[in-house]
Structures are given as C-alpha cells and as structure tokens.
Design a protein around this motif. Structure first.
Motif, mmCIF file in Angstrom:
data_model
loop_
_atom_site.group_PDB
_atom_site.id
_atom_site.type_symbol
_atom_site.label_atom_id
_atom_site.label_comp_id
_atom_site.label_asym_id
_atom_site.label_seq_id
_atom_site.Cartn_x
_atom_site.Cartn_y
_atom_site.Cartn_z
ATOM 1 N N TRP A 172 -5.275 9.826 -0.885
ATOM 2 C CA TRP A 172 -4.777 9.175 0.335
ATOM 3 C C TRP A 172 -4.393 10.263 1.324
ATOM 4 O O TRP A 172 -3.873 11.314 0.935
ATOM 5 C CB TRP A 172 -3.565 8.301 0.004
ATOM 6 N N GLN A 231 3.458 6.387 8.970
ATOM 7 C CA GLN A 231 2.990 7.155 7.811
ATOM 8 C C GLN A 231 2.133 8.345 8.247
ATOM 9 O O GLN A 231 1.143 8.671 7.599
ATOM 10 C CB GLN A 231 2.186 6.257 6.870
ATOM 11 N N TYR A 261 7.034 3.937 0.603
ATOM 12 C CA TYR A 261 5.773 3.192 0.628
ATOM 13 C C TYR A 261 5.121 3.185 -0.751
ATOM 14 O O TYR A 261 5.478 3.981 -1.623
ATOM 15 C CB TYR A 261 4.815 3.799 1.659
ATOM 16 N N LEU A 318 1.233 2.698 -2.936
ATOM 17 C CA LEU A 318 -0.204 2.530 -3.081
ATOM 18 C C LEU A 318 -0.483 1.869 -4.420
ATOM 19 O O LEU A 318 0.238 2.092 -5.402
ATOM 20 C CB LEU A 318 -0.925 3.886 -3.059
ATOM 21 N N GLU A 326 -3.047 0.301 0.292
ATOM 22 C CA GLU A 326 -1.676 0.405 0.780
ATOM 23 C C GLU A 326 -0.968 -0.934 0.630
ATOM 24 O O GLU A 326 -1.403 -1.937 1.193
ATOM 25 C CB GLU A 326 -1.662 0.832 2.253
#
Length: 341
Positions: A58, A66, A110, A112, A126
């Motif tokens: 990523w 982000q 965050y 993933l 995401e």
C-alpha cells in the motif's frame, strides 16, 4: 548470550517492528523510513527476514488524510483474513490541540484487509479510519483476540489529560469497528514516561501462563525511550482498569554496555516450539544529526523472552549487534542498497 535469536538486527532501518508467525512463516512489517508506504516481507526464520524480498502492499495517497507520515503498521490474522492497522496524517506538521501541551501530529488509525490466504496475493482493501470515539492524535493500534473477543488497543491524545498520548482499549464488532467505548488503561505519570515528551504509545499484547501482558513505550524516542508493562489475569474483565497492574518502573531500557539505545515499540512473536520472542527497535548510537524523526537507523531486533519460576517475564537487556549496521542517513532497501526512485 541469553535470549539471542539468530543475528541481530533482524531487519535494518525498519522501526516499530511487527512480526506475526503463521503457517510456518514469519511475516514482518514496520515503519518505512520515508513514511510513504506499507511494506511486507516473510521468511521461515527470523534471521532470514533481512534478506527476504520486501513488497509494497500500500502507498500513501497523493493528498488527503492518508497522504503523510505513514507510521507503525501492524499485521494481524483475524477470522481467516489479514489486517494491517496503521496511522496516517494529512500533513507532516503538528498542531497544538491543548493549551499548555506541546505540538502533536494529526494522525488517525486506519485498517487494510486482505481476504486471500496469501497476503502477498489478493487485494489489500482500505477499510477506512477506525472511529475511536473522538478526533485527536491517534496511532500505534494493535489487536488481540482473547477468550474469543477481539480488542483494539491504541495510543491517543485526550484533551483533558496532559501529554501526547495515553493507551486505550475497546472491544471490536469487526476488525475495523469498535463495539464499545474506549477505556483508558494507562497515561504518562511516572518520571521515566515523561522524559522529553509525555507519552504512552506502541502497545503490544502477550498472553502467557494465565496472564495478559500489555507492553507499551514511553518518553521521547532517543536514549530515554523505554518499555513499560501492565498485567492482568486471563479471564478477568480486560475493559476494567482495575483488572490491570502497572509497573512503576520500565522493564526494558537502554544499555550503553552493549551499545543499544531507546529500545521500544515492541511486538511479540514465537519460535516454532512456542517460546515467546520479544521484537523491538533500537539505535546503536546516541548522537543524531537533525530531526530524530528522519534518522532511519532504528533497527528491528528480536530475542527470546524467558520466564521465571513464578511465571514472570525476565525482560533482561537488549543484546548487542552482530550484524553490521549502517551509520549514514541513507534509507536502505532490503538488499542494503538505496531504493530506486
């Protein structure tokens, strides 16, 4: 040398190391020194991680929340899927959120997700920002499934508490959604936690011998950076702060005798026989040119974590380097070369 695993450092220039053993492989991620991507590598042995191919799974967005300072990714396996928790910010500078409090960055947590059996295949999706209950500097999320309940444990600034970050815990409805309010477990209060910055961060969980050990790091990230621990009985209410006992002194600190400084932001893994392994980063020198944030030489390290006859961890001290380490501020690729543009 008691507690040494293979050759240290296990991975050069990767701070905030996260190691997960799954299916006979060690999966490794950590902060990339340019803070612009999330990387992953794997090997059958911890000592082979440095030579293992590193893949970017990523990359930071071009703009938005982000787009800057991608910090401290952690890889977890929950419910047959892979998850990476990480912190990201919309810019590379901070704000002063609380009068009388030093500047903080603007990170949020965050997630993933990858549902493939192999995390190097499939698609990393995401799942967005974790709503931790309020908007402030938040980072260093880890996850643990204990007695069938998944918990998120992370560091966040509270506007009514002096300092940069405290440690919170909450149950999860799914790997990106909390199922209840955040509960504070620890805040900076002891002298060792408030050297340079008032910080509790980098939590990690080890369940061993009927107890839950929650480690964290405190102080500024130089020589004063060190690890502390909270302990709870397995089966107790982990959402009740009264279930936890906090050590007033750090358990893992700099050791000039072996040339290791600022050990911390740890994770836990295990040897093939289940023996616990402490993974952490440290520097091999104290003099840093320029902003310490951009000094890349916090190396990922690993050593066996023994336990005494009472079931208490014998934290010991960082073991010395046996692998040559770089001293320049050049960010190295897995093969030891500067990454291509």
């Amino acid at each position: 040398m008691t507690g040494q695993v293979g050759v240290n450092p296990v991975v050069l220039q990767r701070a905030d190391p996260s190691v997960l053993r799954h299916g006979g492989q060690y999966y490794f991620t950590g902060s990339y020194p340019a803070y612009d991507r999330i990387v992953l590598r794997r090997a059958e042995r911890l000592e082979d991680l440095q030579a293992a191919e590193e893949v970017t799974i990523w990359s930071a967005h071009a703009e938005g929340p982000q787009s800057h300072l991608i910090w401290a990714p952690e890889i977890h396996r929950v419910g047959g899927a892979w998850y990476v928790y990480y912190a990201a910010a919309p810019n590379d500078h901070g704000t002063v959120d609380v009068p009388g409090t030093a500047e903080t960055f603007n990170h949020r947590v965050y997630v993933l997700e990858n549902t493939a059996d192999d995390p190097f295949e499939g698609e990393w999706v995401e799942r967005g920002q974790v709503d931790t209950g309020w908007e402030s500097f938040a980072l260093d999320a880890t996850s643990a499934v204990i007695d069938g309940t998944q918990y998120l444990i992370w560091a966040q600034q509270a506007f009514d508490v002096r300092g940069h970050s405290n440690i919170y815990i909450a149950p999860m409805a799914d790997p990106w959604t909390l199922a209840g309010p955040a509960v504070e477990l620890t805040r900076p209060e002891f002298d060792w936690e408030v050297q340079g910055f008032w910080v509790n961060e980098g939590p990690s969980v080890l369940v061993q011998g009927g107890r839950v050990f929650l480690t964290y790091s405190g102080a500024a990230t130089g020589i004063d950076y060190a690890m502390g621990v909270l302990t709870a009985d397995l089966g107790s209410d982990l959402l009740d702060p009264a279930s936890w006992t906090k050590s007033p002194t750090p358990v893992f600190v700099s050791d000039p005798a072996v040339g290791q400084y600022g050990p911390g932001h740890n994770s836990f893994t295990e040897l093939p026989d289940g023996t616990p392994v402490l993974v952490y980063h440290a520097r091999s020198y104290t003099h840093i040119e320029g902003d310490p944030l951009w000094d890349p030489n916090r190396h990922a390290r690993a050593q066996v974590l023994p336990f005494d006859e009472h079931g208490d961890p014998v934290w010991g001290t960082p073991v010395p380097d046996t692998r040559p380490v770089p001293t320049s501020t050049t960010v190295l690729s897995p093969a030891g070369r500067p990454p291509s543009a």
